[in-house]
Design a protein around this motif. Structure first.
Motif, PDB file in Angstrom:
ATOM      1  N   ASP A 101       0.832  -1.207   0.000  1.00  0.00           N
ATOM      2  CA  ASP A 101       0.000   0.000   0.000  1.00  0.00           C
ATOM      3  C   ASP A 101       0.864   1.254   0.000  1.00  0.00           C
ATOM      4  O   ASP A 101       1.810   1.381   0.775  1.00  0.00           O
ATOM      5  CB  ASP A 101      -0.901   0.021   1.233  1.00  0.00           C
ATOM      6  CG  ASP A 101      -2.018  -0.987   1.130  1.00  0.00           C
ATOM      7  OD1 ASP A 101      -2.529  -1.408   2.182  1.00  0.00           O
ATOM      8  OD2 ASP A 101      -2.380  -1.354   0.001  1.00  0.00           O
ATOM      9  N   THR A 102       0.514   2.171  -0.872  1.00  0.00           N
ATOM     10  CA  THR A 102       1.247   3.432  -0.920  1.00  0.00           C
ATOM     11  C   THR A 102       0.606   4.426   0.032  1.00  0.00           C
ATOM     12  O   THR A 102      -0.525   4.242   0.492  1.00  0.00           O
ATOM     13  CB  THR A 102       1.250   4.009  -2.335  1.00  0.00           C
ATOM     14  OG1 THR A 102      -0.108   4.236  -2.734  1.00  0.00           O
ATOM     15  CG2 THR A 102       1.895   3.052  -3.310  1.00  0.00           C
ATOM     16  N   GLN A 103       1.322   5.474   0.286  1.00  0.00           N
ATOM     17  CA  GLN A 103       0.816   6.540   1.131  1.00  0.00           C
ATOM     18  C   GLN A 103       0.320   7.694   0.267  1.00  0.00           C
ATOM     19  O   GLN A 103       0.910   8.019  -0.751  1.00  0.00           O
ATOM     20  CB  GLN A 103       1.912   7.024   2.085  1.00  0.00           C
ATOM     21  CG  GLN A 103       2.333   5.959   3.086  1.00  0.00           C
ATOM     22  CD  GLN A 103       3.363   6.448   4.076  1.00  0.00           C
ATOM     23  OE1 GLN A 103       3.497   7.642   4.326  1.00  0.00           O
ATOM     24  NE2 GLN A 103       4.099   5.521   4.656  1.00  0.00           N
ATOM     25  N   TYR A 104      -0.771   8.279   0.699  1.00  0.00           N
ATOM     26  CA  TYR A 104      -1.338   9.435   0.033  1.00  0.00           C
ATOM     27  C   TYR A 104      -1.103  10.641   0.938  1.00  0.00           C
ATOM     28  O   TYR A 104      -1.537  10.650   2.090  1.00  0.00           O
ATOM     29  CB  TYR A 104      -2.842   9.229  -0.203  1.00  0.00           C
ATOM     30  CG  TYR A 104      -3.139   8.133  -1.193  1.00  0.00           C
ATOM     31  CD1 TYR A 104      -3.072   6.796  -0.822  1.00  0.00           C
ATOM     32  CD2 TYR A 104      -3.481   8.424  -2.508  1.00  0.00           C
ATOM     33  CE1 TYR A 104      -3.331   5.787  -1.724  1.00  0.00           C
ATOM     34  CE2 TYR A 104      -3.753   7.418  -3.428  1.00  0.00           C
ATOM     35  CZ  TYR A 104      -3.677   6.098  -3.025  1.00  0.00           C
ATOM     36  OH  TYR A 104      -3.925   5.098  -3.919  1.00  0.00           O
ATOM     37  N   PHE A 105      -0.435  11.638   0.380  1.00  0.00           N
ATOM     38  CA  PHE A 105      -0.041  12.790   1.170  1.00  0.00           C
ATOM     39  C   PHE A 105      -0.970  13.979   0.952  1.00  0.00           C
ATOM     40  O   PHE A 105      -1.487  14.203  -0.147  1.00  0.00           O
ATOM     41  CB  PHE A 105       1.383  13.228   0.808  1.00  0.00           C
ATOM     42  CG  PHE A 105       2.450  12.332   1.370  1.00  0.00           C
ATOM     43  CD1 PHE A 105       2.820  11.168   0.708  1.00  0.00           C
ATOM     44  CD2 PHE A 105       3.083  12.651   2.558  1.00  0.00           C
ATOM     45  CE1 PHE A 105       3.808  10.339   1.226  1.00  0.00           C
ATOM     46  CE2 PHE A 105       4.080  11.831   3.081  1.00  0.00           C
ATOM     47  CZ  PHE A 105       4.430  10.674   2.415  1.00  0.00           C
ATOM     48  N   GLY A 106      -1.141  14.741   2.023  1.00  0.00           N
ATOM     49  CA  GLY A 106      -1.763  16.039   1.900  1.00  0.00           C
ATOM     50  C   GLY A 106      -0.741  17.067   1.421  1.00  0.00           C
ATOM     51  O   GLY A 106       0.440  16.749   1.268  1.00  0.00           O
ATOM     52  N   PRO A 107      -1.166  18.303   1.186  1.00  0.00           N
ATOM     53  CA  PRO A 107      -0.274  19.331   0.658  1.00  0.00           C
ATOM     54  C   PRO A 107       0.698  19.882   1.687  1.00  0.00           C
ATOM     55  O   PRO A 107       1.642  20.575   1.338  1.00  0.00           O
ATOM     56  CB  PRO A 107      -1.229  20.422   0.180  1.00  0.00           C
ATOM     57  CG  PRO A 107      -2.430  20.255   1.049  1.00  0.00           C
ATOM     58  CD  PRO A 107      -2.551  18.786   1.315  1.00  0.00           C
ATOM     59  N   GLY A 108       0.447  19.567   2.970  1.00  0.00           N
ATOM     60  CA  GLY A 108       1.350  20.037   4.012  1.00  0.00           C
ATOM     61  C   GLY A 108       0.903  21.353   4.637  1.00  0.00           C
ATOM     62  O   GLY A 108       0.157  22.138   4.042  1.00  0.00           O
ATOM     63  N   THR A 109       1.354  21.556   5.856  1.00  0.00           N
ATOM     64  CA  THR A 109       1.193  22.840   6.549  1.00  0.00           C
ATOM     65  C   THR A 109       2.586  23.353   6.887  1.00  0.00           C
ATOM     66  O   THR A 109       3.365  22.655   7.536  1.00  0.00           O
ATOM     67  CB  THR A 109       0.386  22.689   7.856  1.00  0.00           C
ATOM     68  OG1 THR A 109      -0.942  22.298   7.558  1.00  0.00           O
ATOM     69  CG2 THR A 109       0.387  24.010   8.641  1.00  0.00           C
ATOM     70  N   ARG A 110       2.877  24.554   6.417  1.00  0.00           N
ATOM     71  CA  ARG A 110       4.189  25.131   6.728  1.00  0.00           C
ATOM     72  C   ARG A 110       4.059  25.936   8.011  1.00  0.00           C
ATOM     73  O   ARG A 110       3.294  26.896   8.079  1.00  0.00           O
ATOM     74  CB  ARG A 110       4.685  26.019   5.598  1.00  0.00           C
ATOM     75  CG  ARG A 110       6.082  26.595   5.908  1.00  0.00           C
ATOM     76  CD  ARG A 110       6.778  27.146   4.714  1.00  0.00           C
ATOM     77  NE  ARG A 110       7.093  26.144   3.711  1.00  0.00           N
ATOM     78  CZ  ARG A 110       8.089  25.277   3.779  1.00  0.00           C
ATOM     79  NH1 ARG A 110       8.895  25.265   4.823  1.00  0.00           N
ATOM     80  NH2 ARG A 110       8.304  24.423   2.795  1.00  0.00           N
ATOM     81  N   LEU A 111       4.785  25.530   9.024  1.00  0.00           N
ATOM     82  CA  LEU A 111       4.742  26.179  10.332  1.00  0.00           C
ATOM     83  C   LEU A 111       5.920  27.119  10.493  1.00  0.00           C
ATOM     84  O   LEU A 111       7.070  26.718  10.292  1.00  0.00           O
ATOM     85  CB  LEU A 111       4.763  25.128  11.453  1.00  0.00           C
ATOM     86  CG  LEU A 111       4.768  25.682  12.879  1.00  0.00           C
ATOM     87  CD1 LEU A 111       3.449  26.370  13.194  1.00  0.00           C
ATOM     88  CD2 LEU A 111       5.061  24.578  13.889  1.00  0.00           C
ATOM     89  N   THR A 112       5.605  28.346  10.854  1.00  0.00           N
ATOM     90  CA  THR A 112       6.624  29.344  11.182  1.00  0.00           C
ATOM     91  C   THR A 112       6.516  29.654  12.671  1.00  0.00           C
ATOM     92  O   THR A 112       5.405  29.866  13.179  1.00  0.00           O
ATOM     93  CB  THR A 112       6.419  30.632  10.370  1.00  0.00           C
ATOM     94  OG1 THR A 112       6.515  30.320   8.980  1.00  0.00           O
ATOM     95  CG2 THR A 112       7.460  31.677  10.716  1.00  0.00           C
ATOM     96  N   VAL A 113       7.639  29.679  13.360  1.00  0.00           N
ATOM     97  CA  VAL A 113       7.668  29.992  14.790  1.00  0.00           C
ATOM     98  C   VAL A 113       8.450  31.284  14.984  1.00  0.00           C
ATOM     99  O   VAL A 113       9.628  31.367  14.603  1.00  0.00           O
ATOM    100  CB  VAL A 113       8.313  28.847  15.602  1.00  0.00           C
ATOM    101  CG1 VAL A 113       8.292  29.183  17.093  1.00  0.00           C
ATOM    102  CG2 VAL A 113       7.596  27.528  15.353  1.00  0.00           C
ATOM    103  N   LEU A 114       7.779  32.280  15.538  1.00  0.00           N
ATOM    104  CA  LEU A 114       8.426  33.595  15.714  1.00  0.00           C
ATOM    105  C   LEU A 114       9.003  33.736  17.110  1.00  0.00           C
ATOM    106  O   LEU A 114       8.481  33.161  18.070  1.00  0.00           O
ATOM    107  CB  LEU A 114       7.413  34.700  15.446  1.00  0.00           C
ATOM    108  CG  LEU A 114       6.789  34.700  14.044  1.00  0.00           C
ATOM    109  CD1 LEU A 114       5.754  35.801  13.950  1.00  0.00           C
ATOM    110  CD2 LEU A 114       7.855  34.859  12.983  1.00  0.00           C
TER     111      LEU A 114
END
Lengths: 114, 113
Positions: A101-114
């Motif tokens: 079984d392959t994995q299906y990925f979401g588009p991702g969330t880019r997290l920035t920490v200030l």
């Protein structure tokens, strides 16, 4: 279309301020994964759920937690984000943890920490 | 210790020519190998895979070759097209470790028109 959805796509938080990232899927897959990916590096598995069973990677910091209230949703909680936690967070699903079984990925969330 | 390595961070190829992306691994327990393709602002998508019992798998313009003795696999794209420009990740699965996949760092392919 069946897919893996991640919200938000971009998240900015302050150092030490808890943040939650969201993932949902319409594939009805049994397994949901959270990966952390830093620039030009391999996606690093943080943990995964196989149905309701939570599987933590040995080197995942305690600062990272996850919840899966139902089949469709999975959340990544970062209790006290540090500057080093800034990264792309990828959610993925698969029918089973192994086999072919392959994995299906979401588009991702880019997290920035200030 | 990185078990899956993609030693070329980037590759540039002319349209119509062959692209060869390489991947090396160290864990002899890996029994299944996958290639994922990632466009900017999107998640990786599955491209092609190969079982350790085979040495070649072909799907259209994409062919993956596996050399178990050398612990090496490669992805061939023929002919390369500008739309193939993306980051390509190699992944390997260990059936003795809950079937979890380990990813390489990726190779950025640029196909020039």
């Amino acid at each position: 279309d069946a897919m893996v959805i991640q919200n938000p796509r971009y998240q900015v938080t302050q150092f030490g301020k808890p943040v939650t990232l969201s993932c949902s899927q319409t594939l009805n897959h049994n397994v949901m994964y959270w990966y952390q990916q830093k620039s030009s590096q391999a996606p690093k598995l943080l943990f995964h759920y196989y149905d309701k069973d939570f599987n933590n990677e040995a080197d995942t910091p305690d600062n990272f937690q996850s919840r899966r209230p139902n089949t469709s949703f999975c959340f990544l909680d970062i209790r006290s984000p540090g500057l080093g936690d800034a990264a792309m967070y990828l959610c993925a699903t698969s029918r089973s943890p192994g086999g072919t079984d392959t994995q299906y990925f979401g588009p991702g969330t880019r997290l920035t920490v200030l | 210790d990185q078990q899956v390595k993609q030693n070329s961070p980037s590759l540039s190829v002319q349209e119509g020519r062959i692209s060869i992306l390489n991947c090396d691994y160290t864990n002899s327990m890996f029994d299944y190998f996958l290639w994922y393709k990632k466009y900017p602002a999107e998640g990786p998508t599955f491209l092609i895979s190969i079982s350790s019992i085979k040495d070649k798998n072909e799907d259209g313009r994409f062919t993956v070759f596996l050399n178990k003795s050398a612990k090496h696999l490669s992805l061939h794209i023929v002919p390369s097209q500008p739309g193939d420009s993306a980051v390509y990740f190699c992944a390997a699965r260990d059936p003795t470790n809950a079937g979890k996949s380990t990813f390489g760092d990726g190779t950025t392919l640029t196909v020039k028109p």
